[in-house]
Design a protein around this motif. Structure first.
Motif, PDB file in Angstrom:
ATOM      1  N   SER A 343      -9.407  23.618   9.148  1.00 23.90           N
ATOM      2  CA  SER A 343      -8.404  24.550   9.652  1.00 23.90           C
ATOM      3  C   SER A 343      -8.718  24.902  11.095  1.00 23.90           C
ATOM      4  O   SER A 343      -9.895  25.021  11.476  1.00 23.90           O
ATOM      5  CB  SER A 343      -8.404  25.831   8.808  1.00 23.90           C
ATOM      6  OG  SER A 343      -7.753  26.892   9.476  1.00 23.90           O
ATOM      7  N   TRP A 382      -7.738  30.309   6.759  1.00 25.14           N
ATOM      8  CA  TRP A 382      -6.458  29.597   6.760  1.00 25.14           C
ATOM      9  C   TRP A 382      -5.326  30.599   6.650  1.00 25.14           C
ATOM     10  O   TRP A 382      -5.507  31.756   6.272  1.00 25.14           O
ATOM     11  CB  TRP A 382      -6.418  28.568   5.641  1.00 25.14           C
ATOM     12  CG  TRP A 382      -6.522  29.101   4.240  1.00 25.14           C
ATOM     13  CD1 TRP A 382      -5.509  29.339   3.363  1.00 25.14           C
ATOM     14  CD2 TRP A 382      -7.731  29.469   3.530  1.00 25.14           C
ATOM     15  NE1 TRP A 382      -5.979  29.811   2.160  1.00 25.14           N
ATOM     16  CE2 TRP A 382      -7.352  29.898   2.244  1.00 25.14           C
ATOM     17  CE3 TRP A 382      -9.089  29.460   3.869  1.00 25.14           C
ATOM     18  CZ2 TRP A 382      -8.275  30.331   1.296  1.00 25.14           C
ATOM     19  CZ3 TRP A 382     -10.013  29.887   2.925  1.00 25.14           C
ATOM     20  CH2 TRP A 382      -9.600  30.311   1.658  1.00 25.14           C
ATOM     21  N   GLU A 386      -0.996  28.637   2.622  1.00 24.73           N
ATOM     22  CA  GLU A 386      -1.623  27.317   2.546  1.00 24.73           C
ATOM     23  C   GLU A 386      -2.461  27.208   1.273  1.00 24.73           C
ATOM     24  O   GLU A 386      -3.027  28.200   0.813  1.00 24.73           O
ATOM     25  CB  GLU A 386      -2.548  27.095   3.750  1.00 24.73           C
ATOM     26  CG  GLU A 386      -1.856  26.871   5.065  1.00 24.73           C
ATOM     27  CD  GLU A 386      -2.863  26.514   6.145  1.00 24.73           C
ATOM     28  OE1 GLU A 386      -3.951  26.001   5.800  1.00 24.73           O
ATOM     29  OE2 GLU A 386      -2.573  26.760   7.328  1.00 24.73           O
ATOM     30  N   HIS A 391      -9.989  24.028   2.209  1.00 22.66           N
ATOM     31  CA  HIS A 391     -10.851  24.923   2.978  1.00 22.66           C
ATOM     32  C   HIS A 391     -12.086  25.317   2.170  1.00 22.66           C
ATOM     33  O   HIS A 391     -13.200  25.366   2.698  1.00 22.66           O
ATOM     34  CB  HIS A 391     -10.040  26.141   3.415  1.00 22.66           C
ATOM     35  CG  HIS A 391      -8.714  25.783   4.008  1.00 22.66           C
ATOM     36  ND1 HIS A 391      -8.604  25.086   5.188  1.00 22.66           N
ATOM     37  CD2 HIS A 391      -7.445  25.964   3.543  1.00 22.66           C
ATOM     38  CE1 HIS A 391      -7.312  24.873   5.451  1.00 22.66           C
ATOM     39  NE2 HIS A 391      -6.600  25.397   4.465  1.00 22.66           N
TER      40      HIS A 391
END
Length: 458
Positions: A343, A382, A386, A391
């Motif tokens: 990210s 993030w 999302e 992540h």
């Protein structure tokens, strides 16, 4: 334990309403969303009630009501605990953000704060007297939560962790008693507060030793990602010989072109700031700086460097490792993490623990590691909406790769709630004593803080 009886929310509402009036918040009312909003937008927990308290008497009354009604407690001060432990699902949140008074005694060189004060508020009040208390790196963080679990920061080498500067505290215990904890009053509670995470009581006031520090030589140097291996190796060699007055962070931040940049953030706090200039030159020489902004400035101003770097409301997941040194393997792992970042909001920070913080005896506070080390903070961030999977995988992969190179445990303020084995290892030889303190001061497990310490077991 508190969970052995069914919570009586209706009775708690009636009693707390009589105590707090319209300040009491329940799910669905206009103030509930505001008082349960945390820095980490990924936290999804719904407490039964939120009790904004304005003084220690209200805190004590609310704690007694919670105990009688079998409602577990959590405490919200700065709201920056990434794991959301300020909000206990189905419990009562004591919101201390209204308790933000700061009193400075310049003659005694002490600063006393309410349980909801932030680092920036404390520094602003002390600034006219050229006094500082060591803090972390972000001004919006609640100073109480920072202190109770540790307090890595830019003055660690010269003045120790934030908790090393705590002279005493006013605490509401799980039975509603208000007590003083310092070196002369309830020394065991005072010991547990310094690093134990706040599990043994609700801290309504904290008193700190302050230090005269008119200014620091500080700022930010940034290099291109391609230079990261050489910069990190040079950084590791330099901090191994740094004096107490020089504490240096490094890591990776989002860059303007979408690629992370490696940063070096030095703080030189010696009485003669010019003596720090050669160290700054050595840091610059680690590569070709893209950004070079080192200047003398008040400590409170230097603390603003990271303001806004982590946006409130974004989603966050943190992992942490204690590294004894930046070995080649650690350098390679950190550089790979930067190159594979999932990210544009994510970051890695490496915090420098040395000097005065290492000269506190391990048994003198609950904090479990007093040898030189680098605390690595892996920050996955993030945007809301999302999927979290990529992540989380990035952060977990980085943490796992560092694990064979790391010391046992990790910084309790950054460990995930499920990492119970690492919490135990984080306290090392202090674990058994801290467990005894938890059982003594909160035998029914009324209070949850950072890290979670159940009253019996492992």
């Amino acid at each position: 334990m508190i969970s052995a009886a069914t919570p009586d929310v209706a009775t708690a509402v009636a009693r707390l309403r009589a105590l707090l009036g319209d300040r009491l918040h329940e799910p669905g009312d206009s103030g509930f969303a505001t008082t349960t909003r945390l820095w980490n937008g990924a936290v999804e927990r719904t407490p039964a009630l939120v009790a904004p308290c304005l003084n220690a008497d209200e805190v004590a009354d609310a704690v007694r009501i919670a105990a009688r009604c079998h409602l577990p407690l959590s405490v919200r001060s700065g709201g920056h605990d990434w794991a959301g432990r300020a909000l206990r699902e189905g419990g009562l949140v004591l919101d201390l953000t209204g308790m933000r008074a700061v009193r400075v005694d310049p003659d005694a060189a002490t600063v006393t704060i309410g349980g909801g004060a932030t680092a920036a508020e404390m520094l602003a009040a002390a600034r006219p007297y050229d006094l500082v208390v060591p803090t972390g790196t972000v001004g919006d963080v609640g100073i109480a939560g920072l202190t109770l679990a540790g307090g890595y920061g830019p003055l660690c080498g010269r003045f120790g962790l934030t908790l090393d500067n705590l002279l005493g505290a006013e605490v509401v215990l799980a039975d509603g008693r208000r007590v003083t904890a310092d070196a002369r009053h309830d020394a065991e509670l005072y010991w547990a507060l310094r690093g134990g995470g706040g599990n043994v009581g609700v801290v309504t006031e904290l008193r700190y030793r302050a230090h005269r520090l008119p200014g620091v030589l500080a700022g930010m140097i940034m290099f291109a990602l391609a230079e990261a291996p050489a910069v990190l190796r040079g950084y590791g060699a330099l901090v191994a010989e740094a004096p107490d007055e020089l504490t240096v962070m490094t890591g990776f931040l989002p860059g303007p072109a979408g690629e992370p940049v490696i940063f070096i953030c030095p703080f030189y706090s010696g009485p003669d700031l010019d003596a720090g200039l050669p160290w700054m030159d050595r840091l610059r020489a680690l590569g070709t700086p893209l950004v070079d902004q080192i200047n003398p400035m008040p400590y409170a101003d230097a603390m603003r460097m990271f303001d806004g770097g982590m946006v409130d409301g974004n989603h966050y997941l943190l992992r942490t490792r204690w590294l004894p040194a930046l070995t080649d393997g650690a350098v390679d792992t950190l550089v790979a993490a930067a190159r594979q970042v999932s990210s544009p909001f994510s970051a890695v920070a490496v915090h420098h623990f040395h000097g005065a913080a290492t000269r506190v005896r391990l048994a003198d506070t609950a904090f479990g590691l007093r040898t030189d080390h680098l605390m690595t903070e892996i920050i996955a961030a993030w945007a809301p909406g999302e999927p979290a999977g990529p992540h989380r995988e990035w952060a977990d992969r980085t943490s796992a790769a560092l694990a064979p190179l790391a010391l046992p445990g990790g910084y309790p303020n950054l460990l995930a709630p499920e990492e119970t084995d690492r919490v135990r290892l984080a306290y090392g030889a202090n674990w058994a004593r801290l467990r005894r303190a938890k059982r003594h001061y909160d035998p029914r497990d009324l209070i949850t803080a950072v890290p979670t310490l159940p009253p019996s077991g492992h």
